[in-house]
Design a protein around this motif. Structure first.
Motif, mmCIF file in Angstrom:
data_model
loop_
_atom_site.group_PDB
_atom_site.id
_atom_site.type_symbol
_atom_site.label_atom_id
_atom_site.label_comp_id
_atom_site.label_asym_id
_atom_site.label_seq_id
_atom_site.Cartn_x
_atom_site.Cartn_y
_atom_site.Cartn_z
ATOM 1 N N UNK A 148 -15.706 -15.354 75.403
ATOM 2 C CA UNK A 148 -15.441 -14.236 74.609
ATOM 3 C C UNK A 148 -16.355 -14.332 72.702
ATOM 4 N N UNK A 149 -15.842 -15.353 72.356
ATOM 5 C CA UNK A 149 -16.040 -16.155 71.485
ATOM 6 C C UNK A 149 -17.745 -16.116 71.319
ATOM 7 N N UNK A 150 -17.955 -16.497 72.689
ATOM 8 C CA UNK A 150 -19.734 -16.813 73.533
ATOM 9 C C UNK A 150 -20.239 -15.047 73.542
ATOM 10 N N UNK A 151 -19.735 -14.348 74.010
ATOM 11 C CA UNK A 151 -20.004 -13.534 73.764
ATOM 12 C C UNK A 151 -20.458 -12.352 72.906
ATOM 13 N N UNK A 152 -19.373 -12.968 72.070
ATOM 14 C CA UNK A 152 -19.636 -11.621 70.899
ATOM 15 C C UNK A 152 -20.765 -12.685 69.658
ATOM 16 N N UNK A 153 -21.339 -13.857 69.967
ATOM 17 C CA UNK A 153 -22.110 -14.198 69.030
ATOM 18 C C UNK A 153 -23.365 -14.364 70.314
ATOM 19 N N UNK A 154 -23.423 -13.854 71.293
ATOM 20 C CA UNK A 154 -24.677 -13.408 71.922
ATOM 21 C C UNK A 154 -25.191 -12.175 71.466
ATOM 22 N N UNK A 155 -24.095 -10.900 71.497
ATOM 23 C CA UNK A 155 -24.129 -9.226 70.835
ATOM 24 C C UNK A 155 -24.839 -9.716 69.273
#
Ligand SMILES: Cc1cc2nc3c(=O)[nH]c(=O)nc-3n(C[C@H](O)[C@H](O)[C@H](O)COP(=O)(O)O)c2cc1C
Length: 196
Positions: free
Chosen positions: A17-24
């Protein structure tokens, strides 16, 4: 023209989820790009309204932890729920890209990304890779390097299993993910909208 991009992600313990937030965040840094994050766990089946929402986006970025050397069962649930879309080739010519996070530096993450590529190709989508040179591959390299996992098909990150998603994966992986999100958003603008 505004292009729409969705990050479809599952995370059991907060790392992915932390990676997803960075991608977004990276994708949002590009002008005229609308970004949404969809939790794969919320896609209950083929009738999920979230699948209908995905019908309207121009690019999708898939994200899953690597569990047992593959995408998580929850993420697979989304993949299988999309089979009706596959029948109609409803997502054909949209852009696709993917990221995965695991506990080990290698952790068999490549397999998860290859699953994503196969999934995207079944849907007739066009794949966008990471687009970054490998980091941490020479005597002066370190874990602070971008793309320290040396990926190319998509974005790979690593989170220590005894740390929470607040600190793991480390900042270098989050920056890698941000640059990846920006790359896919830029590609989506060049590719254009798939709306008729
Ligand atoms: C069921 C399960 C299977 C896992 N399999 C792998 C694996 O194959 N390779 C690996 O490096 N780590 C593996 N891990 C560790 C996770 O990839 C790692 O903890 C990751 O950060 C979890 O991401 P999440 O917090 O987004 O769920 C596994 C963890 C679980 C719970």
């Amino acid at each position: 023209m505004t292009v729409k991009l969705a990050v479809i992600c599952h995370s059991g313990y907060g790392h992915t989820q932390a990676v997803a937030d960075s991608v977004a965040d990276g994708a949002k840094s590009v002008s005229d790009v609308e970004v949404s994050i969809i939790n794969a766990a919320d896609i209950s089946g083929p009738e999920s309204p979230l699948l209908a929402e995905l019908d309207g986006v121009d690019a999708m970025i898939f994200g899953s932890p690597t569990y047992m050397g593959s995408a998580s069962a929850v993420f697979k649930g989304f993949m299988e729920a999309s089979s009706g879309r596959w029948m109609e080739q409803k997502w054909a010519d949209k852009l696709a890209a993917g990221f995965t996070n695991s506990g080990s530096m290698n952790g068999d993450k490549q397999n998860t990304l290859i699953e994503f590529v196969t999934f995207a190709m079944q849907h007739g989508m066009a794949w966008v890779g990471l687009g970054q040179m490998p980091g941490n591959n020479h005597s002066g390299g370190s874990n602070a390097d971008l793309n320290r996992c040396g990926a190319s098909i998509g974005c790979m990150t690593q989170a220590n299993v005894d740390e929470g998603g607040d600190v793991a994966p480390p900042p270098s992986d989050r920056e890698t993910a941000m640059a990846f999100g920006a790359r896919v958003a830029t590609a989506a603008k060049r590719w254009g909208t798939t709306d008729a």
